[in-house]
Design an enzyme around this catalytic site. Sequence first.
Site, PDB file in Angstrom:
ATOM      1  N   ALA A  14      -4.020 -14.505 -16.808  1.00  0.00           N
ATOM      2  CA  ALA A  14      -3.856 -13.540 -15.891  1.00  0.00           C
ATOM      3  C   ALA A  14      -5.392 -13.055 -15.640  1.00  0.00           C
ATOM      4  O   ALA A  14      -5.699 -11.866 -15.318  1.00  0.00           O
ATOM      5  CB  ALA A  14      -3.174 -12.104 -16.431  1.00  0.00           C
ATOM      6  N   ARG A  37      -2.189 -12.484 -23.242  1.00  0.00           N
ATOM      7  CA  ARG A  37      -1.856 -12.243 -24.529  1.00  0.00           C
ATOM      8  C   ARG A  37      -2.231 -10.705 -24.773  1.00  0.00           C
ATOM      9  O   ARG A  37      -1.972 -10.017 -25.781  1.00  0.00           O
ATOM     10  CB  ARG A  37      -2.794 -12.886 -25.625  1.00  0.00           C
ATOM     11  CG  ARG A  37      -4.218 -12.887 -25.313  1.00  0.00           C
ATOM     12  CD  ARG A  37      -4.885 -13.582 -26.329  1.00  0.00           C
ATOM     13  NE  ARG A  37      -4.488 -14.969 -26.847  1.00  0.00           N
ATOM     14  CZ  ARG A  37      -4.633 -15.917 -26.463  1.00  0.00           C
ATOM     15  NH1 ARG A  37      -5.682 -16.267 -25.511  1.00  0.00           N
ATOM     16  NH2 ARG A  37      -4.316 -17.282 -26.486  1.00  0.00           N
ATOM     17  N   LYS A 114     -11.489 -25.460 -13.996  1.00  0.00           N
ATOM     18  CA  LYS A 114     -12.576 -26.420 -13.742  1.00  0.00           C
ATOM     19  C   LYS A 114     -13.487 -26.583 -14.742  1.00  0.00           C
ATOM     20  O   LYS A 114     -14.238 -25.815 -14.941  1.00  0.00           O
ATOM     21  CB  LYS A 114     -13.227 -25.601 -12.653  1.00  0.00           C
ATOM     22  CG  LYS A 114     -12.331 -25.494 -11.114  1.00  0.00           C
ATOM     23  CD  LYS A 114     -12.760 -24.919 -10.177  1.00  0.00           C
ATOM     24  CE  LYS A 114     -12.042 -24.965  -8.850  1.00  0.00           C
ATOM     25  NZ  LYS A 114     -12.733 -24.205  -7.634  1.00  0.00           N
ATOM     26  N   LYS A 200     -19.617 -29.580 -10.293  1.00  0.00           N
ATOM     27  CA  LYS A 200     -20.236 -28.657  -9.178  1.00  0.00           C
ATOM     28  C   LYS A 200     -21.004 -27.302  -9.712  1.00  0.00           C
ATOM     29  O   LYS A 200     -21.820 -26.826  -9.520  1.00  0.00           O
ATOM     30  CB  LYS A 200     -19.543 -28.459  -8.011  1.00  0.00           C
ATOM     31  CG  LYS A 200     -17.921 -27.674  -8.357  1.00  0.00           C
ATOM     32  CD  LYS A 200     -18.075 -26.235  -8.494  1.00  0.00           C
ATOM     33  CE  LYS A 200     -16.755 -25.877  -8.980  1.00  0.00           C
ATOM     34  NZ  LYS A 200     -16.796 -24.333  -9.127  1.00  0.00           N
TER      35      LYS A 200
END
Length: 340
Positions: A14, A37, A114, A200
């Site tokens: 979240a 959590r 990522k 990137k």
Amino acid sequence: MNILKIDKVAVIGAGSWGSVLANVLVQNGLKVQIWTRESDQVKELNEQHTNRHYLPELKYDQRLVATADLQLAVAGKDVVIIAVPTKAVRDVAGKIDQILQQQTKKPLIVHVSKGLELGTHKRISQVIEEEIPANDCTGIVVLSGPSHAEEVARKDITLITAAAKDLTTAKTVQQLFMNNYFRVYTNDDIIGVELGAAFKNIIALGAGALHGLGYGDDAKAALMTRGLAEISRLGVAMGAKAKTFLGLSGVGDLIVTCTSVHSRNWRAGNQLGKGIPLKEVINNMGMVIEGISTTKAAYELAQQQQIEMPITEAIYDVLYNDRNVKQVIAELMQREGRSE
């Protein structure tokens, strides 16, 4: 998997990106449970419909349900979206698989992280495949591209990519997310999409450092262009398609991450350029700076593959060898002349 059968989605994590994607899906008409959590965060999301630590300006849809119970979040879902930091993916995926082994429904797994796993240098989909075997899910899809949670929260126009070995599963994710401000393209080069998304962040650290040092647009354009050239070289050596780096998950993500104050990697580099020590930068950020560990991974992979990556090496020296930023820039500029 038939798109019409998808109704229930779990978002695991979240943070800013996970929570805003959950909000998009709720407003697209899906039933979404988001897991964290942190019990205080669950209470805030369910009662106040806010997530102030990550996106203080966003009021979440009241239909979004948060829980701290991973079993409750995952059980019976058609799609499970993993939106935790790279370093937590293996542990979380393993716990998800324990739940999936107890049920007959095999969900589609989507990840939005990522980075590369520290130590192994494995892509996120590889880590998930090891923890969630093929017989426990219907496939793995990567959702990636030029996207800031802050802008998606405002319903700014955003275009990203859903990548999978099987384009059918990528198209399923495409249809789940598509609306009048959020557009998704599909791609079967899962390697290139994941590597573009990870690498990137290295160049974004450099772009931020240039800004912190006071350099102008010429320097930033040069860094992004030559940075794209070297991360593409490494990506292709690792099995990616060269053209993927010219797409949304390549040059698109590179541009947005290297030019925006929303990018935590850019912000971290900016502080480094101003002379703030790395430890202090990390403490100031309060969120994971994926580019720091990814720089180490890319540096080591480049050594293994014998790929020349001078910009990555320079950023590695700043992060891990305590080199002076101005000095490594001077050395880059004084390298022997060559053709593009």
